[in-house]
Design a protein around this motif. Structure first.
Motif, short mmCIF file in Angstrom:
data_model
loop_
_atom_site.label_atom_id
_atom_site.label_comp_id
_atom_site.label_asym_id
_atom_site.label_seq_id
_atom_site.Cartn_x
_atom_site.Cartn_y
_atom_site.Cartn_z
N ARG A 93 7.34 9.02 9.00
CA ARG A 93 8.44 9.76 8.35
C ARG A 93 8.54 9.38 6.87
O ARG A 93 8.16 8.28 6.47
N ASN A 94 9.09 10.27 6.11
CA ASN A 94 9.29 10.14 4.67
C ASN A 94 9.83 8.76 4.28
O ASN A 94 10.90 8.36 4.71
N GLY A 95 9.07 8.01 3.46
CA GLY A 95 9.53 6.76 2.88
C GLY A 95 9.61 5.55 3.81
O GLY A 95 10.03 4.48 3.37
N THR A 96 9.23 5.69 5.07
CA THR A 96 9.34 4.55 5.98
C THR A 96 8.36 3.44 5.59
O THR A 96 7.35 3.67 4.94
N VAL A 97 8.71 2.24 6.02
CA VAL A 97 7.93 1.04 5.68
C VAL A 97 7.52 0.33 6.96
O VAL A 97 8.30 0.23 7.91
N CYS A 98 6.31 -0.19 6.96
CA CYS A 98 5.79 -1.00 8.05
C CYS A 98 5.19 -2.25 7.42
O CYS A 98 4.52 -2.17 6.38
N PHE A 101 7.58 -5.91 10.75
CA PHE A 101 8.68 -4.95 10.61
C PHE A 101 8.13 -3.54 10.69
O PHE A 101 7.08 -3.25 10.14
N GLY A 102 8.87 -2.66 11.34
CA GLY A 102 8.49 -1.25 11.35
C GLY A 102 8.53 -0.66 12.71
O GLY A 102 8.70 -1.26 13.71
N VAL A 120 0.89 -7.28 4.67
CA VAL A 120 0.62 -5.92 4.20
C VAL A 120 1.86 -5.06 4.44
O VAL A 120 2.34 -4.97 5.57
N ILE A 121 2.36 -4.47 3.37
CA ILE A 121 3.49 -3.54 3.45
C ILE A 121 2.93 -2.15 3.22
O ILE A 121 2.33 -1.87 2.18
N LEU A 122 3.09 -1.29 4.21
CA LEU A 122 2.63 0.10 4.13
C LEU A 122 3.85 0.98 3.93
O LEU A 122 4.82 0.90 4.68
N GLN A 123 3.81 1.82 2.90
CA GLN A 123 4.96 2.69 2.62
C GLN A 123 4.51 4.14 2.58
O GLN A 123 3.57 4.50 1.87
N VAL A 174 0.86 -1.17 0.00
CA VAL A 174 0.00 0.00 0.00
C VAL A 174 0.90 1.23 0.00
O VAL A 174 1.64 1.47 0.96
N LEU A 175 0.85 1.97 -1.10
CA LEU A 175 1.64 3.19 -1.26
C LEU A 175 0.75 4.36 -0.88
O LEU A 175 -0.09 4.80 -1.66
N LEU A 176 0.93 4.83 0.34
CA LEU A 176 0.03 5.82 0.93
C LEU A 176 0.16 7.19 0.26
O LEU A 176 1.22 7.54 -0.27
#
Length: 136
Positions: free
Chosen positions: A112-117, A135-136, A82-85, A59-61
């Motif tokens: 923060r800018n570009g972080t991933v969860c 992760f995150g 689910v990868i949230l970016q 998911v590219l927020l």
């Protein structure tokens, strides 16, 4: 005795009634978890479980987003990763749905800018979703 697979018509029909060709069977056995990308989902993003097996979403927020999880096959343990970016500007907050039981608590998503969860959501095959932070 029930038949698990019937190859008599040049395809395989499983016990659940689903039919696959030989090529589809090879692909299903040798491929990893399908990954779908949701670009700029807006204020709400519904993430359905796969019709069969597991699934992943990137998911590219683009703004604050309320997630929801739906589906899951009765009698089938399924997982969803689910990868949230965060976007270049960051600052997108995530609202987790109330129908997920978390191992500890709903994860904090760094804005923060570009972080991933990355989280994993599991469907128990009956009626519940369980979640854990990867992760995150």
């Amino acid at each position: 005795m029930s038949t698990l697979l019937d190859f008599s018509a040049g395809v395989a029909t499983g016990a659940g009634g689903n039919t696959l060709s030989g090529g589809q069977i090879v692909d299903a056995v040798t491929n990893g978890t399908p990954m779908l990308t949701k670009t700029n989902p807006g204020a709400a993003c519904a993430l359905p479980f796969a019709n069969r097996g597991n699934i992943g979403y990137r998911v590219l927020l683009n703004q604050n987003c309320s997630l929801s999880f739906t589906g899951g096959n009765r009698g089938e343990l399924q997982t969803m990763r689910v990868i949230l970016q965060q976007p270049q500007g960051g600052n997108c907050e995530i609202a987790w749905p109330d129908n997920v039981i978390w191992a500890d608590s709903a994860p904090f998503v760094d804005s923060r800018n570009g972080t991933v969860c990355c989280v994993e959501i599991m469907w128990d095959g009956l009626s519940r979703y369980y979640g854990s932070l990867i992760f995150g």
